[in-house]
Design an enzyme around this catalytic site. Structure first.
Site, PDB file in Angstrom:
ATOM      1  N   ARG A   1       0.952  -1.127   0.037  1.00 17.69           N
ATOM      2  CA  ARG A   1      -0.142   0.350  -0.207  1.00 17.69           C
ATOM      3  C   ARG A   1       0.618   1.110  -0.289  1.00 17.69           C
ATOM      4  O   ARG A   1       1.998   1.031   0.555  1.00 17.69           O
ATOM      5  CB  ARG A   1      -1.430   0.112   0.924  1.00 17.69           C
ATOM      6  CG  ARG A   1      -2.190  -0.994   1.358  1.00 17.69           C
ATOM      7  CD  ARG A   1      -2.686  -0.782   2.336  1.00 17.69           C
ATOM      8  NE  ARG A   1      -2.026  -1.693   4.034  1.00 17.69           N
ATOM      9  CZ  ARG A   1      -2.269  -1.400   5.036  1.00 17.69           C
ATOM     10  NH1 ARG A   1      -3.290  -1.226   5.155  1.00 17.69           N
ATOM     11  NH2 ARG A   1      -1.392  -1.360   5.923  1.00 17.69           N
TER      12      ARG A   1
ATOM     13  N   SER B   1       7.197  -5.715   7.188  1.00 22.71           N
ATOM     14  CA  SER B   1       6.736  -6.352   8.230  1.00 22.71           C
ATOM     15  C   SER B   1       7.539  -8.320   7.323  1.00 22.71           C
ATOM     16  O   SER B   1       6.695  -9.329   7.111  1.00 22.71           O
ATOM     17  CB  SER B   1       5.625  -6.958   7.847  1.00 22.71           C
ATOM     18  OG  SER B   1       5.040  -5.291   8.042  1.00 22.71           O
TER      19      SER B   1
ATOM     20  N   ASP C   1       5.323  -3.901  11.434  1.00 20.05           N
ATOM     21  CA  ASP C   1       3.716  -3.603  11.641  1.00 20.05           C
ATOM     22  C   ASP C   1       4.032  -3.539  13.255  1.00 20.05           C
ATOM     23  O   ASP C   1       2.740  -2.688  13.722  1.00 20.05           O
ATOM     24  CB  ASP C   1       2.789  -4.791  11.500  1.00 20.05           C
ATOM     25  CG  ASP C   1       3.392  -6.257  11.564  1.00 20.05           C
ATOM     26  OD1 ASP C   1       3.987  -6.394  12.208  1.00 20.05           O
ATOM     27  OD2 ASP C   1       2.392  -7.102  11.105  1.00 20.05           O
TER      28      ASP C   1
END
Length: 542
Positions: free
Chosen positions: A108, A177, A230
């Site tokens: 994203r 992550s 994250d």
């Protein structure tokens, strides 16, 4: 004739007795097999027991391992990695920021604008981009060039003429992550790929530098200002909305935790750390192990058959395998398989139940939370996903009991881990003034929790919340749980007493506080999207 009749009658009597004997024998064997199934569940329940006493032993063990991990590299099962993050957002930030979130088969890119007035977000834009299998197994240059190209298109489209001065370089927050050895706040070496990625020439490389080079190549005037995972992003998100947030926990498919630690307590890095305040430590708590964890034969077999057994813990199944969503359904399957092998509770189901990970945790949760009188959803899942039909209602109830045992153990162990963090930083109320009282007043503590297992599985969440209260003790810390983030959940407890909550919170549960609808309406955006850049907004405006 009379003799023949008597013989026939006698024969019929013998046959009847034989049939009756067979039926009685069948019933006895059936009862024994059912009794064996019940006994197996009882044995599993006893082996999985998580009494408050045992949980407090896990709390102590967690705190000890944290101390050891901070004292020396490799001195603990916990990695206790330095993140170099020593400044978290507090809601006063303003400006426009960019972020990139890479943690799976999609990434994203984001742009968000802060008002600087009480944690207000003015605008936010998000683009999700899938990553092809070819890129996931290709070269690092191909992957990062694709990401940089997508990011450049996004920036050009969303900038709307703001700050278009070519010489002004923009800062980027990068959530990555995957296992990384952090070198600085903005750099880290990739240890290994997970989640289906297998780009060999990227292992051992600085992933932030790889992205910086790709952005330079595409003509995008931007650099990575912060590199985090994250879990650290969740902590930043929690701190942005509540400055009393001191730790964050992810409980989803995987699990991890991070927290704010005093730099003078990070002994293994003394001499390298210049600041004398706090720093975020990434625990990698999935590796945690203690002899106080309730390990069963099913956990042992799972560990023995796992390819990463040595990575999770020394000769153990590891904390992650007991509490994360990746494994809970599999533990239930193993119990059911043995029940099928040693009883007739699941007709002709041994083969279907012998397939590893055929029972995923979301299916297990759905069966556990089936509230219908006849457990209709349990039956449907057995038939549709496991191809097992004809399961009696009492057998379904026994299956639900197995799900409950696994879920309850996982949630209560996760709660012990959380309290272990609080104990390490002196916020559990066990050591007087140092543990959570400032000038005689209760010290407020917030832990942000995120992840599908906690957020989406109500029984798991209830068991975890209940265990936190039990471990801390109501006389020490009556828990007050509330949802201050969407979808992040916050555990908040007050030492010694429960102060009145802020007036923007309303009662919704005996131990819960939730945001008023007006506040919720103002936070309709998906807040998990903004985690990647919250760690940098307090110091690097565009």
């Amino acid at each position: 004739m009379g003799g023949a009749g008597l013989g026939l009658a006698a024969g019929c009597a013998v046959a009847t007795c034989a049939i009756a004997a067979v039926m009685v024998g069948h019933r006895v064997r059936s009862r024994r097999r059912w009794g064996r199934a019940v006994a197996l569940v009882r044995e599993f329940e006893e082996a999985s027991a998580t009494s408050v006493g045992r949980l407090r032993q896990v709390v102590d063990a967690m705190a000890v391992e944290m101390h050891a991990g901070l004292a020396s590299e490799g001195g603990s099962k916990l990695r206790m990695s330095l993140t170099f993050i020593d400044n978290l957002p507090d809601g006063s930030e303003e400006g426009t920021y960019y972020a990139l979130d890479l943690g799976g088969t999609n990434f994203r890119v984001l742009q968000i604008q802060f008002s600087g007035k009480g944690s207000m977000i003015l605008t936010h834009r998000v683009q999700r981009q899938p990553i092809s299998q070819e890129l996931m197994t290709g070269t690092r240059e191909e992957l990062f060039n694709f990401i940089a190209s997508t990011l450049k298109q996004f920036v050009q489209r969303e900038d709307d003429g703001i700050d278009q001065i070519p010489d002004v370089r923009k800062d980027l927050g990068f959530t990555f992550s995957f296992p990384v050895r952090q070198l600085s706040v903005s750099s880290g070496l990739l240890i290994k790929w997970t989640k289906g990625f297998s780009i060999k020439d990227a292992v051992g490389k600085d992933v932030a530098q790889c992205l910086n080079e790709a952005m330079l190549k595409t003509g995008l005037n931007m650099r990575v200002a912060a590199l985090v995972n994250d879990t650290v992003g969740t902590l930043a998100l929690g701190h942005y909305y509540d400055v009393d947030t001191v730790a964050a926990v992810i409980i989803g498919t995987g699990t991890n935790a991070c927290y704010l630690e005093r730099t003078d307590a990070i002994i293994k890095y003394q001499g390298l750390l210049m600041n004398s305040g706090d720093m975020v430590v990434n625990m990698e708590w999935g590796n945690f192990w203690s002899s106080h964890l309730p390990r069963t034969p099913y956990d042992i077999s799972l560990d023995d058959e796992s390819p990463n057994r040595n990575e999770q813990a020394r000769l153990s199944s590891g904390f992650e395998k007991m509490i994360s969503g990746m494994y809970l359904g599999e533990i239930v399957r193993r119990v059911l398989q043995r029940m099928a092998e040693e009883s007739d509770i699941f007709p002709d189901a041994v083969q279907n139940l012998s397939v590893p990970f055929v029972l995923r945790t979301p299916l297990m949760a759905a069966m556990h939370e089936d509230g219908s009188p006849d457990l209709r959803e349990v039956g449907r899942i057995l038939e549709d996903h496991l191809k097992i039909s004809g399961v009696s209602l009492k057998a379904r109830r026994l299956l639900v009991r197995v799900c409950d045992i696994v879920t309850r153990r996982a949630a209560r162990l996760a709660a012990a881990g959380i309290v272990g963090i609080l104990k390490k930083i002196g916020r559990d109320g066990s050591a007087g003034v140092a543990s959570g009282r400032t000038k005689g007043k209760p010290r407020r503590t917030v832990v942000a929790i995120e992840g599908g297992l906690y957020v989406g599985y109500s029984m798991f969440r209830e068991y975890l919340n209940e265990a936190v209260a039990e471990i801390l003790g109501e006389e020490v810390a009556p828990p007050c749980l509330f949802s201050a983030l969407l979808p992040a959940i916050v555990i908040q407890h007050y030492l010694k007493q429960m102060p009145s909550c802020p007036d923007y919170l309303v009662q919704n549960h005996p131990h819960c506080q939730v945001l008023k609808q007006q506040a919720v309406d103002s936070l309709k955006i998906k807040l998990f999207h903004i985690k990647p850049f919250l760690f940098l907004v307090s110091s690097t405006p565009k």
